[in-house]
Motif scaffolding. Structure first.
Motif, PDB file in Angstrom:
ATOM      1  N   ARG A  18       0.916  -1.450  -0.071  1.00  0.00           N
ATOM      2  CA  ARG A  18      -0.024  -0.015   0.023  1.00  0.00           C
ATOM      3  C   ARG A  18       0.742   1.267   0.119  1.00  0.00           C
ATOM      4  O   ARG A  18       0.511   2.189  -0.631  1.00  0.00           O
ATOM      5  N   VAL A  19       1.771   1.210   0.873  1.00  0.00           N
ATOM      6  CA  VAL A  19       2.891   2.446   0.760  1.00  0.00           C
ATOM      7  C   VAL A  19       3.509   2.485  -0.562  1.00  0.00           C
ATOM      8  O   VAL A  19       3.511   3.617  -1.198  1.00  0.00           O
ATOM      9  N   GLU A  28       2.447   1.694  -3.469  1.00  0.00           N
ATOM     10  CA  GLU A  28       1.545   2.293  -4.459  1.00  0.00           C
ATOM     11  C   GLU A  28       1.261   3.454  -4.388  1.00  0.00           C
ATOM     12  O   GLU A  28       0.963   4.261  -5.420  1.00  0.00           O
ATOM     13  N   ALA A  29       1.175   4.211  -3.019  1.00  0.00           N
ATOM     14  CA  ALA A  29       0.954   5.455  -2.889  1.00  0.00           C
ATOM     15  C   ALA A  29       1.981   6.485  -3.181  1.00  0.00           C
ATOM     16  O   ALA A  29       1.841   7.699  -3.469  1.00  0.00           O
ATOM     17  N   GLU A  44      -3.253   2.946  10.303  1.00  0.00           N
ATOM     18  CA  GLU A  44      -2.675   3.112   9.064  1.00  0.00           C
ATOM     19  C   GLU A  44      -1.221   2.951   8.912  1.00  0.00           C
ATOM     20  O   GLU A  44      -0.626   3.503   9.642  1.00  0.00           O
ATOM     21  N   THR A  84       1.948   3.726   7.441  1.00  0.00           N
ATOM     22  CA  THR A  84       2.770   4.689   6.483  1.00  0.00           C
ATOM     23  C   THR A  84       4.103   4.640   6.177  1.00  0.00           C
ATOM     24  O   THR A  84       4.648   5.600   5.671  1.00  0.00           O
ATOM     25  N   ARG A 110       5.526   7.494   3.882  1.00  0.00           N
ATOM     26  CA  ARG A 110       4.618   8.375   3.328  1.00  0.00           C
ATOM     27  C   ARG A 110       4.648   9.880   4.114  1.00  0.00           C
ATOM     28  O   ARG A 110       3.976  10.877   3.815  1.00  0.00           O
TER      29      ARG A 110
END
Length: 413
Positions: free
Chosen positions: A173-174, A176-177, A221, A223, A252
């Motif tokens: 997820r990190v 992809e962000a 979350e 990050t 992030r």
């Protein structure tokens, strides 16, 4: 046997002989089932093999279908891989035939405007139009000297060890962000995460198995994430002198990034930190009270090749307006050789062939080096790789081709 017509994609049944020939040239030993069945990321329809008269595999090559972040956009990228030539077939034009076959087919198919690779030797690929477009920092330092500045904010989140499954879910997820903001970064689907997280003992280099960290905010979350190993060592006096080998740190937010590094630098019995594949301009240096505590020996990272100059230049964005004619010298790919009218700005770009007078003259490999914004066209001019025809053109182009985020490619292939 150097005619490109002799090169052809291999079959699944031919993979064992193909992979063993490749590993022999690289000097590697077979690991696991690699030489038995193609890995999940393999695309055999994009492979090339050259078979000698006695049936041996004399040359290998392949392509991965990747997505590459460029300044302001994401473009399809041909990931060049598996390139080997047996010593029995050296100096016969085999590598040139492989490179020409790949680039010609890429041009004719029109799938990817750029190609990228990791060079095993620095002197090989420049003559085929490739150039280093990202750099890896090869960082190292003594952890006891790497105190943070007193104003560094570690935030309110928590850094915790994680197992491979939890790490994969959070890190994906990190990644992809972040990947769409950093030129040089590539997508990672499930196949690539599986490949990245494989950890055969033969590849550990006297270090521990890979360990994982996740940074989590108070709301749960994720990050940030980090992957590392520890290489234990003791001095003759019985003092600990271990090394933390950092493979990846991404976050992030600045507090998450700082907190992950603080954890890594505070690991017990460790006195040295190494991070070979960190960005050359890693923010870590600017967290330290003593910037000299972090040493760097930058090396080339991802090498790029512009397969289609017009499509490649039109795909990226330009932080400052540019409107000029660039004469590109490309002896290896004649469809690129000529003059290109480039108009670009932060919202988009246009590039097409023209017969107008050039403002700049540049070799295609120099243009590839500057493409992601990590190498200045002004620097390339100082090296004789760019010729200014219109006064001020280099300054304008160097400003337009720059990018506020340094390019970085964390994925080898």
């Amino acid at each position: 046997m150097t005619d490109p017509a002799d090169l052809r994609p291999i079959t699944t049944e031919e993979w064992p002989a193909f992979s063993r020939a490749m590993l022999e040239v690289f000097g590697d030993e077979p690991i696991g089932s690699f030489t038995e069945t193609p890995p999940s990321v393999a695309e055999l329809d994009r492979s090339l093999g050259l078979f000698a008269d006695d049936g041996r595999v004399a040359a290998t090559a392949g392509i991965y279908s990747r997505q590459l972040t460029v300044p302001g956009a994401v473009v399809p990228c041909a990931g060049i891989t598996w390139v080997t030539v047996s010593p029995t077939h050296r100096r016969r034009g085999v590598l040139t035939a492989v490179m020409r076959r790949q680039l010609t087919e890429l041009h004719e198919q029109g799938r990817e405007p750029v190609a990228g690779l990791w060079a095993s030797e620095g002197g090989i690929y420049g003559r085929f139009g490739y150039a280093p477009a990202t750099a890896r920092g090869n960082l190292h330092g003594r952890t006891r000297q790497m105190a943070f500045r007193p104003d560094v904010d570690l935030g309110t989140g928590t850094v915790t060890p994680a197992d491979a499954d939890a790490y994969r879910a959070g890190a994906a997820r990190v990644h992809e962000a972040l990947r769409r903001w950093v030129p040089g970064t590539m997508e990672r689907d499930e196949r690539w995460w599986e490949r990245l997280l494989r950890d055969p003992a033969e590849h550990r280099g006297r270090a521990s198995a890979r360990r994982f960290l996740l940074h989590t905010e108070v709301d749960g979350e994720v990050t940030g994430h980090a992957a590392f190993r520890v290489r234990s060592r003791w001095t003759d006096d019985g003092e600990p002198d271990g090394t933390v080998v950092v493979e990846e740190v991404r976050a992030r937010s600045t507090p998450a990034y700082a907190a992950l590094w603080r954890y890594l630098l505070d690991i017990d019995l460790v006195r040295t930190v190494e991070s070979a594949y960190a960005p050359a301009e890693d923010p870590l240096r600017h967290l330290l009270a003593d910037p000299r505590a972090l040493h760097a020996r930058p090396l080339d990272g991802l090498w790029l090749r512009l397969v289609n100059v017009g499509r490649a230049l039109a795909a990226r964005r330009y932080p400052a307006p540019i409107d000029m004619v660039i004469e590109v010298r490309d002896r290896f790919c004649p469809w690129n050789d000529g003059r290109w009218w480039l108009r670009g700005h932060p919202a988009g770009a246009f590039c097409a062939p023209t017969d107008g007078d050039p403002d700049l003259v540049v070799d295609v490999d120099a243009l590839a080096a500057a493409y992601l914004g990590g190498v200045s066209l002004g620097t390339l001019q100082a090296a004789g790789r760019v010729t200014e025809v219109s006064p001020g053109a280099v300054t304008q182009a160097a400003t337009a081709f720059s990018w506020p985020v340094s390019p970085f490619c964390p994925d080898q292939f």
